[in-house]
Design a protein around this motif. Structure first.
Motif, PDB file in Angstrom:
ATOM      1  N   HIS A 158       0.824  -1.214   0.000  1.00 45.80           N
ATOM      2  CA  HIS A 158       0.000   0.000   0.000  1.00 45.80           C
ATOM      3  C   HIS A 158       0.859   1.265   0.000  1.00 45.80           C
ATOM      4  O   HIS A 158       0.641   2.188  -0.796  1.00 45.80           O
ATOM      5  CB  HIS A 158      -0.905   0.026   1.242  1.00 45.80           C
ATOM      6  N   ALA A 161       2.696   1.912  -3.295  1.00 42.25           N
ATOM      7  CA  ALA A 161       1.790   2.374  -4.353  1.00 42.25           C
ATOM      8  C   ALA A 161       1.533   3.867  -4.203  1.00 42.25           C
ATOM      9  O   ALA A 161       1.530   4.618  -5.194  1.00 42.25           O
ATOM     10  CB  ALA A 161       0.483   1.591  -4.309  1.00 42.25           C
ATOM     11  N   THR A 168      -4.552   2.659  -4.493  1.00 39.32           N
ATOM     12  CA  THR A 168      -4.558   1.352  -3.844  1.00 39.32           C
ATOM     13  C   THR A 168      -5.878   1.138  -3.115  1.00 39.32           C
ATOM     14  O   THR A 168      -6.533   2.099  -2.694  1.00 39.32           O
ATOM     15  CB  THR A 168      -3.350   1.226  -2.890  1.00 39.32           C
TER      16      THR A 168
END
Length: 292
Positions: A158, A161, A168
Motif C-alpha cells: 500500500h 503504491a 490502492t
C-alpha cells in the motif's frame, strides 16, 4: 441505482447473515432483494436460505446514519459502479450482497486494471523490500494495488503504491468505519485522499474476527486480475487468497524465498506444486489479461 426499499433490504441482509451467504445471494438474484427479504421474514424461503440468517432481529439504524452523514457509501449490484466483471465468478464462493466503501474513487474503474499483492504479516526485510518494489512498480504503470491493509507485506504494498502516486484498495475484514490494525489510521486516510478506497462487505461497526479474515480472502482474489504472494508461511492466510484466485481462474504468482525461511515455506510450496508461477519482478506479472 437501487430504490430505497432495495437499499434497506440489502442493508438488513448484510446484518442478518454472516458473509459469505451464497444461498441468500442466489435467492436475491432470482427474486430481488425486497421480495427475497419478505419471503425470509415470512419463513417461506428455502431452508438453505433461512439457515444462513443468524441475526433475524438485526437493525440498520447505524448503517442509515453512516449513509446520511457521508461516513461511507454502499455499492449494490444495481449501481453502475458495481464491479460486475470481477464478481460474477464468485457464485460458488459467495458473491457479496453489497459492498461498503470509503473514498470517492470508482470501484469498477479502479479494479479494471488491478493486482492483489499480499503475504505475511510477520514479514522479513526481504519480503518487505520485494512487496515495496512490486507495489511501487505496479502503481507506476497505472495498476491499482489491492491488499488487505495488514502489517508486513500488505502495508509495504500500500505505502509503495502511494509513493508512486498510484492508487490502492484496502479490502477489510471489519466495517469501513473502523481501523484495523489501529496503527494504520493515517495510512487509510492517505489512501482515501489519494483516490483509493477502503472496501468491506461488513456493516458499519463490525469488528474484525478470524472468520471474517478468511471470508475476505475471496474478495482479495476476485477484485484483481492477478494475485501475487510475496511471503507466506505454511498456515498463512495469504495461501487462502491464492487458492481462491486459482478457483476463480485468475493468475497466481509467488515470489520465491530462502528454503530455510519459515515465512517462505508456504509460497515455495505453491511454486513447487505449480499452484503459482514464479514472479521476481513486475515484468513477470500478466496484469493485462482479463478475467477468465
Amino acid at each position: 441505482m437501487p430504490s430505497l426499499d432495495e437499499l434497506h433490504a440489502r442493508l438488513f441482509l448484510l446484518r442478518a447473515a454472516e458473509p459469505p451467504a451464497p444461498a441468500i445471494h442466489q435467492y436475491v438474484a432470482v427474486h430481488g432483494p425486497v421480495d427475497a427479504l419478505a419471503r425470509i421474514r415470512h419463513g417461506t424461503a428455502p431452508g438453505a436460505v433461512l439457515g444462513e440468517v443468524t441475526r433475524p432481529e438485526a437493525r440498520i439504524d447505524d448503517d442509515l446514519r453512516a449513509l446520511d452523514d457521508g461516513t461511507a457509501r454502499l455499492l449494490t449490484p444495481e449501481d453502475g459502479d458495481w464491479p460486475l466483471g470481477r464478481l460474477t465468478g464468485l457464485a460458488s464462493l459467495g458473491v457479496p450482497l453489497a459492498l461498503w466503501v470509503r473514498g470517492s474513487g470508482s470501484l469498477a474503474e479502479l479494479t479494471s486494471l488491478a493486482v492483489t499483492v499480499t503475504g505475511a504479516r510477520a514479514s522479513s526485510a526481504y519480503g518487505n523490500t520485494i512487496a515495496a518494489d512490486l507495489g511501487y512498480e505496479l502503481a507506476r504503470v497505472g495498476v491499482t494495488v489491492v491488499s488487505g491493509g495488514g502489517l508486513g507485506v500488505d502495508e509495504e504494498a500500500h505505502r509503495s503504491a502511494l509513493a508512486a502516486d498510484g492508487r490502492t484498495i484496502v479490502v477489510l475484514a471489519n466495517g469501513v468505519d473502523l481501523t484495523h490494525p489501529h496503527q494504520h489510521a493515517r495510512l487509510y486516510q492517505t489512501i482515501i485522499e489519494k483516490g483509493g478506497l477502503l472496501v468491506s462487505e461488513y456493516p458499519i461497526g463490525t469488528p474484525p474476527a478470524r472468520i471474517r479474515f478468511h471470508a475476505r480472502c475471496r474478495l482479495l482474489a476476485a477484485l484483481a486480475a492477478a494475485t501475487v504472494i510475496v511471503e507466506a508461511g505454511q498456515r498463512s492466510g495469504a495461501l487462502a487468497v491464492a487458492r481462491a484466485a486459482g478457483e476463480l481462474g485468475r493468475r497466481v504468482y509467488g515470489v520465491p524465498g530462502p528454503i530455510h525461511s519459515v515465512t517462505s515455506k508456504g509460497v515455495n510450496e505453491l511454486l513447487r506444486t505449480g499452484a503459482a508461477t514464479v514472479a521476481s519482478s513486475v515484468e513477470h506479472i500478466n496484469y493485462q489479461e482479463g478475467v477468465r
